[in-house]
Design an enzyme around this catalytic site. Sequence first.
Site, PDB file in Angstrom:
ATOM      1  N   SER A  49     -10.186  -3.433   6.697  1.00 17.50           N
ATOM      2  CA  SER A  49      -8.843  -2.940   6.966  1.00 17.50           C
ATOM      3  C   SER A  49      -8.422  -1.935   5.887  1.00 17.50           C
ATOM      4  CB  SER A  49      -7.872  -4.119   7.091  1.00 17.50           C
ATOM      5  OG  SER A  49      -6.694  -3.735   7.763  1.00 17.50           O
ATOM      6  N   ASP A 161      -9.507  -4.667  14.033  1.00 22.91           N
ATOM      7  CA  ASP A 161      -9.438  -4.979  12.609  1.00 22.91           C
ATOM      8  C   ASP A 161     -10.446  -6.041  12.166  1.00 22.91           C
ATOM      9  OD1 ASP A 161      -8.449  -5.608   9.956  1.00 22.91           O
ATOM     10  OD2 ASP A 161      -6.545  -4.745  10.579  1.00 22.91           O
TER      11      ASP A 161
END
Length: 268
Positions: A49, A161
């Site tokens: 991320s 993600d």
Amino acid sequence: MAEKESGTFHLNKPGIALGGGAVLGAAHIGVLRAMEEHGIRPEYISGTSIGAFVGSLYAFGVEVDRLEEIAEKMDWLDVTSFKLSKMGLLGNDRIGKLLIDTIGRRRIEEAPVKLTMIATDLTNGEKVVLDEGPLYKAVMASTCLPGIFIPIEWDGRLLVDGVLSENVPVSPLRAMGAEVVVAVDLTSRREFKRPEDLIDVLSNTFDIGLNNMIRSQIEDERTLMIQPKLGAYNKASTRKTRELIREGYEEADRVFSELEAERATATE
């Protein structure tokens, strides 16, 4: 931030795992500065991320001072754009454009420092380790919050993600050959409170599950943990960037200084 004289600390084949945490990722920059001041240059970098974004820039030679400038100017509007889609509310293509504007259209495997990042296959839940391919697109995949950002198509996969599969990406560093891993965890030191509404319930539930996953994935005597206490900071607000950088720096400096002192004592 005041700088001190660089140290001569040595870690054998060091790697750094930069975890997710949205805006809290500014703390990664402080950690990198502290590493440099203690004479540590990672030979391997992995990111999830926001850790993938910071780690990618650093792996391609962007200096810490420049990283601070980028972080202090960033806002959600810099990385998001509204897009009409049944798969998400927003697009995160602007974060890819920011990478391209900063270092050009590069591929992951071109990084001077060995680099990987983590995403999650939304169709089967598998962890996906991205170690080759377009850098900008890989970072977009790793930072793609499901339900918010439109998933990224990648070689027939639908990626979101990496926080869902390995938020502090230690395992890729082991696979690449790192002997000592510096793991930067931005979320585990949150101070929980008794929930007062549904939002609190959902937030606590997500963070408890995330923290349990992190503990199970990083328990290893070869892992040097850096966990700045960031519970008082809002993950979505960019108003405290300088403070977050300082928190990361101070915690990393404390950890490295203590380890240096232990090693000095052991050799006396």
